[in-house]
Design a protein around this motif. Structure first.
Motif, PDB file in Angstrom:
ATOM      1  N   GLN A  43      -4.689   4.001  -7.225  1.00  0.00           N
ATOM      2  CA  GLN A  43      -5.810   4.491  -7.819  1.00  0.00           C
ATOM      3  C   GLN A  43      -6.060   4.480  -9.096  1.00  0.00           C
ATOM      4  OE1 GLN A  43      -6.930   8.615  -7.235  1.00  0.00           O
ATOM      5  NE2 GLN A  43      -4.740   9.136  -7.582  1.00  0.00           N
ATOM      6  N   TYR A  44      -4.489   4.031  -9.786  1.00  0.00           N
ATOM      7  CA  TYR A  44      -4.869   3.946 -11.303  1.00  0.00           C
ATOM      8  C   TYR A  44      -4.445   2.548 -11.788  1.00  0.00           C
ATOM      9  CZ  TYR A  44      -3.775   8.916 -10.590  1.00  0.00           C
ATOM     10  OH  TYR A  44      -3.856  10.197 -10.183  1.00  0.00           O
ATOM     11  N   GLY A  45      -4.717   1.738 -10.834  1.00  0.00           N
ATOM     12  CA  GLY A  45      -4.559   0.006 -11.371  1.00  0.00           C
ATOM     13  C   GLY A  45      -3.191  -0.333 -11.833  1.00  0.00           C
ATOM     14  N   GLU A  46      -3.165  -1.348 -12.330  1.00  0.00           N
ATOM     15  CA  GLU A  46      -1.721  -1.924 -13.050  1.00  0.00           C
ATOM     16  C   GLU A  46      -1.311  -1.280 -14.166  1.00  0.00           C
ATOM     17  OE1 GLU A  46       0.486  -5.870 -14.216  1.00  0.00           O
ATOM     18  OE2 GLU A  46      -1.648  -6.114 -13.767  1.00  0.00           O
ATOM     19  N   ASN A  47      -2.337  -0.568 -14.811  1.00  0.00           N
ATOM     20  CA  ASN A  47      -1.958   0.099 -16.100  1.00  0.00           C
ATOM     21  C   ASN A  47      -1.532   1.517 -15.925  1.00  0.00           C
ATOM     22  OD1 ASN A  47      -2.281  -2.211 -17.743  1.00  0.00           O
ATOM     23  ND2 ASN A  47      -4.571  -1.584 -17.870  1.00  0.00           N
ATOM     24  N   LYS A  97       0.721  -1.173  -0.134  1.00  0.00           N
ATOM     25  CA  LYS A  97       0.030   0.161  -0.026  1.00  0.00           C
ATOM     26  C   LYS A  97       0.880   1.203   0.216  1.00  0.00           C
ATOM     27  CE  LYS A  97      -3.757   1.849   2.295  1.00  0.00           C
ATOM     28  NZ  LYS A  97      -4.847   2.041   3.636  1.00  0.00           N
ATOM     29  N   ILE A  98       2.083   1.334   0.609  1.00  0.00           N
ATOM     30  CA  ILE A  98       2.905   2.430   0.987  1.00  0.00           C
ATOM     31  C   ILE A  98       3.568   2.703  -0.576  1.00  0.00           C
ATOM     32  CG2 ILE A  98       4.917   3.104   1.812  1.00  0.00           C
ATOM     33  CD1 ILE A  98       4.365   1.982   4.286  1.00  0.00           C
ATOM     34  N   ILE A  99       4.021   1.593  -0.974  1.00  0.00           N
ATOM     35  CA  ILE A  99       4.706   1.418  -2.372  1.00  0.00           C
ATOM     36  C   ILE A  99       3.644   2.004  -3.539  1.00  0.00           C
ATOM     37  CG2 ILE A  99       5.566   0.202  -4.352  1.00  0.00           C
ATOM     38  CD1 ILE A  99       7.635   0.497  -2.046  1.00  0.00           C
ATOM     39  N   ALA A 100       2.434   1.480  -3.607  1.00  0.00           N
ATOM     40  CA  ALA A 100       1.290   1.790  -4.533  1.00  0.00           C
ATOM     41  C   ALA A 100       0.931   3.285  -4.392  1.00  0.00           C
ATOM     42  CB  ALA A 100       0.379   0.985  -4.750  1.00  0.00           C
ATOM     43  N   GLN A 101       0.692   3.806  -3.327  1.00  0.00           N
ATOM     44  CA  GLN A 101      -0.143   5.146  -3.022  1.00  0.00           C
ATOM     45  C   GLN A 101       0.985   6.091  -2.693  1.00  0.00           C
ATOM     46  OE1 GLN A 101      -2.949   4.253   0.213  1.00  0.00           O
ATOM     47  NE2 GLN A 101      -4.069   3.007  -1.183  1.00  0.00           N
ATOM     48  N   ASP A 102       2.054   5.888  -1.968  1.00  0.00           N
ATOM     49  CA  ASP A 102       2.860   6.824  -1.353  1.00  0.00           C
ATOM     50  C   ASP A 102       4.250   6.932  -2.432  1.00  0.00           C
ATOM     51  OD1 ASP A 102       1.166   7.556   0.814  1.00  0.00           O
ATOM     52  OD2 ASP A 102       2.616   6.223   2.040  1.00  0.00           O
ATOM     53  N   LEU A 103       4.340   6.282  -3.147  1.00  0.00           N
ATOM     54  CA  LEU A 103       5.384   6.220  -4.186  1.00  0.00           C
ATOM     55  C   LEU A 103       4.851   6.424  -5.512  1.00  0.00           C
ATOM     56  CD1 LEU A 103       8.395   6.297  -5.078  1.00  0.00           C
ATOM     57  CD2 LEU A 103       8.093   3.763  -4.770  1.00  0.00           C
ATOM     58  N   THR A 107      -0.190  -8.064 -11.554  1.00  0.00           N
ATOM     59  CA  THR A 107      -1.271  -9.077 -12.055  1.00  0.00           C
ATOM     60  C   THR A 107      -2.450  -8.593 -11.282  1.00  0.00           C
ATOM     61  OG1 THR A 107      -1.207 -10.527  -9.958  1.00  0.00           O
ATOM     62  CG2 THR A 107       0.022 -11.067 -11.866  1.00  0.00           C
ATOM     63  N   GLU A 108      -3.712  -9.082 -11.281  1.00  0.00           N
ATOM     64  CA  GLU A 108      -5.015  -8.580 -10.796  1.00  0.00           C
ATOM     65  C   GLU A 108      -4.726  -8.440  -9.176  1.00  0.00           C
ATOM     66  OE1 GLU A 108      -5.415 -12.905 -11.755  1.00  0.00           O
ATOM     67  OE2 GLU A 108      -4.848 -11.002 -13.030  1.00  0.00           O
ATOM     68  N   ASP A 109      -3.963  -9.421  -8.897  1.00  0.00           N
ATOM     69  CA  ASP A 109      -3.769  -9.516  -7.409  1.00  0.00           C
ATOM     70  C   ASP A 109      -2.836  -8.671  -6.761  1.00  0.00           C
ATOM     71  OD1 ASP A 109      -6.259 -11.429  -7.329  1.00  0.00           O
ATOM     72  OD2 ASP A 109      -4.600 -12.871  -7.762  1.00  0.00           O
ATOM     73  N   GLY A 110      -2.068  -7.976  -7.493  1.00  0.00           N
ATOM     74  CA  GLY A 110      -0.717  -7.397  -7.341  1.00  0.00           C
ATOM     75  C   GLY A 110      -1.223  -6.073  -6.453  1.00  0.00           C
ATOM     76  N   TRP A 111      -0.129  -5.489  -5.960  1.00  0.00           N
ATOM     77  CA  TRP A 111      -0.290  -4.303  -5.140  1.00  0.00           C
ATOM     78  C   TRP A 111      -0.768  -3.031  -5.989  1.00  0.00           C
ATOM     79  CZ3 TRP A 111       5.272  -4.445  -2.588  1.00  0.00           C
ATOM     80  CH2 TRP A 111       5.626  -5.400  -1.572  1.00  0.00           C
ATOM     81  N   PHE A 112      -0.215  -2.966  -7.206  1.00  0.00           N
ATOM     82  CA  PHE A 112      -0.789  -1.793  -8.236  1.00  0.00           C
ATOM     83  C   PHE A 112      -2.221  -1.935  -8.139  1.00  0.00           C
ATOM     84  CE2 PHE A 112       3.513  -1.173 -10.336  1.00  0.00           C
ATOM     85  CZ  PHE A 112       4.200  -0.717  -9.212  1.00  0.00           C
ATOM     86  N   GLU A 113      -2.770  -3.124  -8.483  1.00  0.00           N
ATOM     87  CA  GLU A 113      -4.311  -3.397  -9.041  1.00  0.00           C
ATOM     88  C   GLU A 113      -5.144  -3.229  -7.486  1.00  0.00           C
ATOM     89  OE1 GLU A 113      -7.224  -3.258 -11.196  1.00  0.00           O
ATOM     90  OE2 GLU A 113      -5.028  -3.461 -12.003  1.00  0.00           O
ATOM     91  N   LYS A 114      -4.413  -3.653  -6.328  1.00  0.00           N
ATOM     92  CA  LYS A 114      -5.044  -3.589  -5.162  1.00  0.00           C
ATOM     93  C   LYS A 114      -4.938  -2.211  -4.556  1.00  0.00           C
ATOM     94  CE  LYS A 114      -3.250  -7.184  -2.887  1.00  0.00           C
ATOM     95  NZ  LYS A 114      -3.129  -8.237  -1.696  1.00  0.00           N
ATOM     96  N   PHE A 115      -4.170  -1.528  -4.586  1.00  0.00           N
ATOM     97  CA  PHE A 115      -3.937  -0.410  -3.650  1.00  0.00           C
ATOM     98  C   PHE A 115      -3.670   0.991  -4.688  1.00  0.00           C
ATOM     99  CE2 PHE A 115      -1.805  -3.751  -1.225  1.00  0.00           C
ATOM    100  CZ  PHE A 115      -2.878  -3.832  -0.470  1.00  0.00           C
TER     101      PHE A 115
END
Length: 118
Positions: free
Chosen positions: A112-116, A9-15, A102-110
């Motif tokens: 706001q822009y999803g994996e793409n 969550k920190i990696i996906a959102q704060d970084l 992947t669809e279960d990965g941090w980017f997809e889960k946390f």
């Protein structure tokens, strides 16, 4: 939330998200500091199609940097430890760098822009 996901969550959102949002703020011209005005002026000269390419390139570069950082932490887990609640998160994963995808990965889960991304 488990400790591995706390890191995610920190990696996906704060970084990642904060970096992508910084670019979007530059692109929209909403930043007002003198240091950003030249960048905003330069971006204003690009077409919408060119800006879309910049967004893809930026997302790819940020994601690559995150991947490389997580891989380095995984590889150096004897010398470098990321602890959450006294738990080494590298030991909770069979590959930290793979946790972002992947669809279960941090980017997809946390993110706001999803994996793409943007």
């Amino acid at each position: 939330m488990n400790n591995l996901d706390k890191l995610g969550k920190i990696i996906a959102q704060d970084l990642r998200d904060s970096s992508l949002e910084r670019y979007l703020a530059l692109e929209s011209g909403s930043l007002k500091s003198p240091s950003t005005q030249e960048l905003i002026k330069e971006l204003d000269g690009f077409s919408d199609e060119q800006k879309a390419v910049i967004r893809k390139v930026l997302t790819n570069c940020i994601d690559s940097g995150v991947h490389n950082l997580l891989f380095a932490i995984e590889e150096e887990k004897e010398d470098i430890a990321v602890l959450i609640d006294n738990e080494n998160v590298a030991e909770l994963s069979d590959g930290l760098n793979g946790e972002i995808y992947t669809e279960d990965g941090w980017f997809e889960k946390f993110s706001q822009y999803g994996e793409n991304g943007i």
